[in-house]
Design an enzyme around this catalytic site. Sequence first.
Site, mmCIF file in Angstrom:
data_model
loop_
_atom_site.group_PDB
_atom_site.id
_atom_site.type_symbol
_atom_site.label_atom_id
_atom_site.label_comp_id
_atom_site.label_asym_id
_atom_site.label_seq_id
_atom_site.Cartn_x
_atom_site.Cartn_y
_atom_site.Cartn_z
ATOM 1 N N HIS A 19 27.449 3.784 -17.948
ATOM 2 C CA HIS A 19 27.135 4.533 -19.174
ATOM 3 C C HIS A 19 25.644 4.785 -19.339
ATOM 4 O O HIS A 19 25.243 5.934 -19.574
ATOM 5 C CB HIS A 19 27.772 3.976 -20.440
ATOM 6 N N ARG B 227 43.792 13.495 -14.518
ATOM 7 C CA ARG B 227 42.663 14.012 -13.738
ATOM 8 C C ARG B 227 42.757 13.507 -12.294
ATOM 9 O O ARG B 227 43.547 12.624 -11.991
ATOM 10 C CB ARG B 227 41.330 13.567 -14.362
ATOM 11 N N ARG B 228 41.943 14.099 -11.427
ATOM 12 C CA ARG B 228 41.783 13.654 -10.047
ATOM 13 C C ARG B 228 43.096 13.641 -9.273
ATOM 14 O O ARG B 228 43.371 12.703 -8.517
ATOM 15 C CB ARG B 228 41.183 12.248 -10.004
ATOM 16 N N TYR C 40 22.566 8.338 -19.729
ATOM 17 C CA TYR C 40 21.331 8.570 -20.506
ATOM 18 C C TYR C 40 20.119 8.680 -19.585
ATOM 19 O O TYR C 40 19.110 9.287 -19.965
ATOM 20 C CB TYR C 40 21.169 7.509 -21.599
ATOM 21 N N HIS D 189 34.853 16.914 -20.736
ATOM 22 C CA HIS D 189 33.712 16.289 -21.430
ATOM 23 C C HIS D 189 32.491 16.205 -20.518
ATOM 24 O O HIS D 189 31.395 16.620 -20.888
ATOM 25 C CB HIS D 189 34.127 14.891 -21.906
ATOM 26 N N PHE D 190 32.683 15.707 -19.295
ATOM 27 C CA PHE D 190 31.454 15.461 -18.542
ATOM 28 C C PHE D 190 30.869 16.725 -17.913
ATOM 29 O O PHE D 190 29.694 16.743 -17.561
ATOM 30 C CB PHE D 190 31.574 14.267 -17.582
ATOM 31 N N HIS D 191 31.660 17.780 -17.835
ATOM 32 C CA HIS D 191 31.021 19.029 -17.371
ATOM 33 C C HIS D 191 30.170 19.657 -18.475
ATOM 34 O O HIS D 191 29.236 20.412 -18.190
ATOM 35 C CB HIS D 191 32.074 20.006 -16.838
HETATM 36 FE FE1 HAS Z 1 30.326 10.586 -22.057
HETATM 37 C C1 HAS Z 1 33.067 9.579 -20.213
HETATM 38 C C2 HAS Z 1 31.467 8.835 -24.750
HETATM 39 C C3 HAS Z 1 27.528 11.510 -23.858
HETATM 40 C C4 HAS Z 1 28.867 11.759 -19.182
HETATM 41 N N1 HAS Z 1 30.873 10.668 -20.094
HETATM 42 C C5 HAS Z 1 32.052 10.229 -19.544
HETATM 43 C C6 HAS Z 1 32.051 10.513 -18.138
HETATM 44 C C7 HAS Z 1 30.844 11.088 -17.841
HETATM 45 C C8 HAS Z 1 30.113 11.192 -19.082
HETATM 46 C C9 HAS Z 1 30.336 11.519 -16.482
HETATM 47 O O1 HAS Z 1 33.542 6.688 -25.342
HETATM 48 C C10 HAS Z 1 33.229 10.287 -17.182
HETATM 49 C C11 HAS Z 1 33.127 9.017 -16.412
HETATM 50 C C12 HAS Z 1 34.289 8.931 -15.452
HETATM 51 O O2 HAS Z 1 34.244 9.619 -14.418
HETATM 52 O O3 HAS Z 1 35.233 8.206 -15.758
HETATM 53 N N2 HAS Z 1 29.667 10.268 -23.961
HETATM 54 C C13 HAS Z 1 30.291 9.550 -24.911
HETATM 55 C C14 HAS Z 1 29.526 9.609 -26.143
HETATM 56 C C15 HAS Z 1 28.421 10.370 -25.882
HETATM 57 C C16 HAS Z 1 28.496 10.765 -24.502
HETATM 58 C C17 HAS Z 1 29.862 8.968 -27.433
HETATM 59 N N3 HAS Z 1 28.557 11.468 -21.612
HETATM 60 C C18 HAS Z 1 27.532 11.734 -22.494
HETATM 61 C C19 HAS Z 1 26.430 12.322 -21.804
HETATM 62 C C20 HAS Z 1 26.806 12.394 -20.468
HETATM 63 C C21 HAS Z 1 28.141 11.855 -20.384
HETATM 64 C C22 HAS Z 1 25.136 12.725 -22.448
HETATM 65 C C23 HAS Z 1 26.060 12.887 -19.295
HETATM 66 C C24 HAS Z 1 24.847 13.343 -19.336
HETATM 67 N N4 HAS Z 1 31.958 9.426 -22.428
HETATM 68 C C25 HAS Z 1 32.193 8.755 -23.575
HETATM 69 C C26 HAS Z 1 33.392 7.919 -23.391
HETATM 70 C C27 HAS Z 1 33.852 8.134 -22.102
HETATM 71 C C28 HAS Z 1 32.930 9.092 -21.510
HETATM 72 C C29 HAS Z 1 34.026 7.016 -24.352
HETATM 73 C C30 HAS Z 1 35.063 7.470 -21.417
HETATM 74 C C31 HAS Z 1 36.233 8.376 -21.422
HETATM 75 C C32 HAS Z 1 37.390 7.760 -20.647
HETATM 76 O O4 HAS Z 1 38.327 7.320 -21.294
HETATM 77 O O5 HAS Z 1 37.339 7.688 -19.421
HETATM 78 C C33 HAS Z 1 27.288 10.692 -26.850
HETATM 79 O O6 HAS Z 1 26.059 10.246 -26.323
HETATM 80 C C34 HAS Z 1 27.243 12.164 -27.175
HETATM 81 C C35 HAS Z 1 26.206 12.474 -28.230
HETATM 82 C C36 HAS Z 1 25.946 13.940 -28.341
HETATM 83 C C37 HAS Z 1 25.941 14.643 -29.462
HETATM 84 C C38 HAS Z 1 25.640 16.114 -29.414
HETATM 85 C C39 HAS Z 1 24.292 16.429 -29.998
HETATM 86 C C40 HAS Z 1 23.989 17.880 -29.784
HETATM 87 C C41 HAS Z 1 22.796 18.344 -29.384
HETATM 88 C C42 HAS Z 1 22.664 19.816 -29.149
HETATM 89 C C43 HAS Z 1 22.468 20.500 -30.437
HETATM 90 C C44 HAS Z 1 22.679 21.938 -30.257
HETATM 91 C C45 HAS Z 1 23.108 22.740 -31.212
HETATM 92 C C46 HAS Z 1 23.344 24.171 -30.915
HETATM 93 C C47 HAS Z 1 23.366 22.279 -32.593
HETATM 94 C C48 HAS Z 1 26.226 14.050 -30.779
HETATM 95 C C49 HAS Z 1 21.616 17.470 -29.192
HETATM 96 C C50 HAS Z 1 22.047 24.828 -30.561
HETATM 97 C C51 HAS Z 1 22.136 26.266 -30.859
HETATM 98 C C52 HAS Z 1 21.297 27.138 -30.323
HETATM 99 C C53 HAS Z 1 21.424 28.545 -30.685
HETATM 100 C C54 HAS Z 1 20.288 26.740 -29.356
#
Ligand code: HAS
Length: 540
Positions: free
Chosen positions: A215, A429-430, A219, A366-368
Amino acid sequence: MNGVRRLATAHLAVAVTAFGIAAAMALMQALSRANLDLPWRSPKMYYLSVTAHGVMMALIFTTFFIMGLGLVLTTSALGRRVSHPRLAWASFWAAFGGTIAALWAILWGKATVLYTFYPPLKAHPAFYLGLTLVVVGSWIWSWVVIATYRAWKKEHPETPVPLAVHGTLATIIVWLIATVGVAAEMLFQLIPWSLGIKETVDPLLARMLFWYFGHPLVYFWLLPAYVVWYTLLPKAAGGKLFSDPLARMVFAVFIILSTPVGFHHQFMDPGISSGWKALHTLNTFWILFPSLVTAFTVLASLEIAGRARGAEGLFDWLGKLPWGDPFVASVLLSMVLFAIGGFSGAVNAAFDMNAVVHNTAWVQGHFHLTVGSAVALTFMGVAYWLVPKLVNRELELALLAKVQPYLWFIGMVLFAIANHATGLMGMPRRIYDPSYMGHPAAEQWKALTGVSALGGLFLFTSAAFFLLVMLGTVLAGRPNNDDTVSFAEPLEGPPLRKSIFDRFGLWVVIAVALVAIAYAYPLAHHLSMQRFGSPGFRPF
Ligand code: HAS
C-alpha cells in the site's frame, strides 16, 4: 541543470522503454480478453503478458521515472549539484541490472507470478533477485538525495526546504519505511525458497509482508505526482500555488499514514483478526484526507491561474486554462480521472463493500484510474515538459503530443468504467478465459468486456503517440537551450520560517510508532501459531 542531465536522461530512458514494453503487453491482454482468435493466444502467453505489463508499468516505469524526476527537482530547487554522483550512477546501474534480470525471467516464461508475486506461485530466482536489486538501487538513490539535501541544509540551517524537495523527501521516507516489508519477504522467504534452500513458504506471512509494502508503494507512486501538481502545474497553468503550508501538511500526513493500512488489501484473508482489520480501515479513511486537501488546494491554484488569464465568472476560469498544452492537459485530465479512482478507493476500504468487489474487475478499474492515470498520465505530461530540457531539443510531433492525453482520457474512461461495472456484476479479475469456461453469468459481462477492450485500443494508440513524440524529440528535435526548471510561487510568498511540517525526524518517529502498533502484534501472533508451509507451483 547542474550536471544532473545525463543521470536523469538515463533514468527516463529506462522508464520510457519499460512503459513501451508494458503497453505492448497490455494490447495483447486487451485483445485476448476480447476473445479474439489470435494466433499466439494461450493461457501461458496471457499470464506472461499480465506479469510483464504489471511489473514493467507499475514497478519499473514508475521507479525509474521517480528517481530521474527526483534528481532533477532536488538539484534544481536547491540550486546545487548531486552529492556523490558516482553513487548516483551506482544506484542507476544496480536498478537497471535488476530490471534486466527480472525481465529476462518473465519473458522467458520463468516467472508468471504477476506483479504481486504471491507465493505459492513460484518464479525463477532471477526474478526475485532482480527486483531486490531494483529496490537496493532505489535505496542508494534515496541516500544520494538525502545527502544532497543535508549538504544544502548545513548552509541554510534556518530556511524551510523548498516545497518540491519537501515532497521528494516525504516520498523517500514513505519508500524507506515501506521497503522493509518487501526486503524481509524477499530475503527470508522468496529468495531462499526459489534457490531451493527452503522447501516450503508461508503464503499468509508473505502476503502480510507484501501488503505492508504494497500500500505505501502506491503513495510512493502518487507523491511525486502531487509534487508536480503543487510545484509545477500552477506555474505552467499561469498561476500561483494557493497554499504552501497546506501542501507541507499533506506530505507530512502521508509520511505517518501510508504504511499502517496494508490490511485493507487482506480483508478477505483468513488468520488476521477483525480488530486489526478495523484499525487499518480507520487509518485508510484518514488517508483520504490529504488527497481531499490536495483536490482543494490544486483546484484553488487552478482557479487563480484561470483568473490571471482573464476569467471573471464562477466557472469560466476552467475554460481559460491552457488545455492545449500537453503537460498541463495531461495533468488536468489525470486529476479528473483520479477523482473517480479516489472514490472507488474509498469503496474498497469499506469492509462490507470490499467483500463485493475484492478480486473482481472493479479492482483493476480502480488501479488504472490511480496508478494508470493520476500517476502515469502525470508522468507522461512531465516527460513532455522535461525531456526537451534534458536533451536540449524542442518537443517534436507537437500535434500528437496535444492529442495523446485526450486519447488516454477517453481510453481510460471506457476501460475503467467498464471494469468497475463488470466488477460489481461479479466478474473475477486476472482470468484468461473471457467465457469463464462457458459459465452463464459470463454472457452478461461480454458487452462490457468489449467496451474495456475498445478502451484498451485507445490507450494503446495514446501510448504509441507518446513513444513517437519521445523518440521524435530525442532523435530529430530542433536544438533548444532552454533547460530552466522553475517552480510555482505560493500566493502568500515563500515561507520564511520552518514549521512543524518541516520536522521530518518527528514525522518519522510517529510513523514508526504507528507501524509498530498496526503490525507488531498481528505479525507476532501469526508467527506464534502453528504454520504449514506450501511447496511452490509453476503452472506453466
Ligand atoms: Fe488503491 C487496491 C484503497 C489510492 C493503487 N489500489 C489497489 C490496487 C492498486 C491501487 C494498484 O481499501 C490493486 C492491488 C492489487 O493488485 O491487488 N486506494 C485506496 C484508497 C485510496 C487509494 C482509500 N490506490 C490509490 C492510489 C493508487 C492505488 C493513489 C496508485 C497510485 N486500493 C484501496 C483498497 C484496495 C486498493 C482497499 C484493495 C482492493 C481489494 O480488495 O483488492 C485513497 O488514497 C484515494 C484518495 C483519493 C481521493 C481523490 C482525490 C482527488 C484528487 C483530484 C481532484 C480533481 C478534481 C477534478 C476535483 C480522495 C486529488 C479536477 C478538475 C479539473 C478540471 C482539473
